[in-house]
Design a protein around this motif. Structure first.
Motif, PDB file in Angstrom:
ATOM      1  N   THR A 246       1.003  -1.356   0.070  1.00 48.59           N
ATOM      2  CA  THR A 246      -0.087  -0.071   0.096  1.00 48.59           C
ATOM      3  C   THR A 246       0.877   1.338  -0.105  1.00 48.59           C
ATOM      4  OG1 THR A 246      -0.068  -0.418   2.431  1.00 48.59           O
ATOM      5  CG2 THR A 246      -2.102  -0.949   1.281  1.00 48.59           C
TER       6      THR A 246
ATOM      7  N   GLY B 256      -3.772   6.086  -5.804  1.00 46.20           N
ATOM      8  CA  GLY B 256      -4.431   5.981  -4.725  1.00 46.20           C
ATOM      9  C   GLY B 256      -3.950   5.406  -3.356  1.00 46.20           C
TER      10      GLY B 256
ATOM     11  N   SER C  99      -5.557   3.490  -1.229  1.00 49.95           N
ATOM     12  CA  SER C  99      -6.076   2.549  -0.522  1.00 49.95           C
ATOM     13  C   SER C  99      -5.730   1.592   0.325  1.00 49.95           C
ATOM     14  CB  SER C  99      -6.812   1.725  -1.475  1.00 49.95           C
ATOM     15  OG  SER C  99      -7.667   0.368  -1.274  1.00 49.95           O
ATOM     16  N   GLN C 100      -6.296   1.372   1.433  1.00 48.38           N
ATOM     17  CA  GLN C 100      -5.652   0.210   2.251  1.00 48.38           C
ATOM     18  C   GLN C 100      -5.704  -1.098   2.041  1.00 48.38           C
ATOM     19  OE1 GLN C 100      -3.439   2.481   3.661  1.00 48.38           O
ATOM     20  NE2 GLN C 100      -3.593   1.154   5.410  1.00 48.38           N
ATOM     21  N   SER C 101      -5.740  -1.386   0.753  1.00 49.59           N
ATOM     22  CA  SER C 101      -6.005  -2.640   0.347  1.00 49.59           C
ATOM     23  C   SER C 101      -4.947  -2.845  -0.857  1.00 49.59           C
ATOM     24  CB  SER C 101      -7.364  -3.321  -0.145  1.00 49.59           C
ATOM     25  OG  SER C 101      -7.698  -2.514  -1.363  1.00 49.59           O
TER      26      SER C 101
END
Length: 126
Positions: free
Chosen positions: A52, A101, A103-105
């Protein structure tokens, strides 16, 4: 859009280690999730590892889990792949990729990444 340049490839013996680097420029590196993919001769490109934007979450292909470590230094705009216990089947061209981005994925599919490096070749001999 971020520009990516890989380095660190080469020829090594099975069982040894190698570290790949991916230098980013042209955009805010910390805004991007990053990943490493590889393509062996005659095979399709495959996911290796992802991280991430802040380095909190990583993900690995089963084939490299426990041997490879992905990391990043946002102060140096650089992504790394530490490869230990290398096997002949790790022989491939390794490419880093960026997906905009925070994102936390992590993303394991290539089409999620919009920017790619030119690749660096790793050859592991037995």
């Amino acid at each position: 859009q971020v520009q990516l340049i890989e380095s660190g490839g080469g020829s090594v013996q099975a069982g040894s280690f190698q570290r790949l680097s991916c230098a980013a420029s042209g955009s805010t590196f910390s805004s991007y999730a990053m990943a490493w993919f590889r393509q062996a001769p005659g095979k399709e490109r495959e996911f290796v590892a992802a991280i991430t934007w802040n380095g909190d979450i990583t993900n690995y292909a089963d084939s490299v889990k426990g041997r490879f470590t992905i990391s990043r230094d946002n102060t140096k705009n650089t992504l790394y792949l530490q490869m230990n216990s290398l096997k002949p089947e790790d022989t491939a061209v390794y490419s880093c990729a960026a997906a905009n981005g925070r994102s936390q994925s992590t993303k394991t599919y290539a089409y999620a990444y919009s920017s790619w490096g030119q690749g660096t070749r790793v050859t592991v001999s037995s």
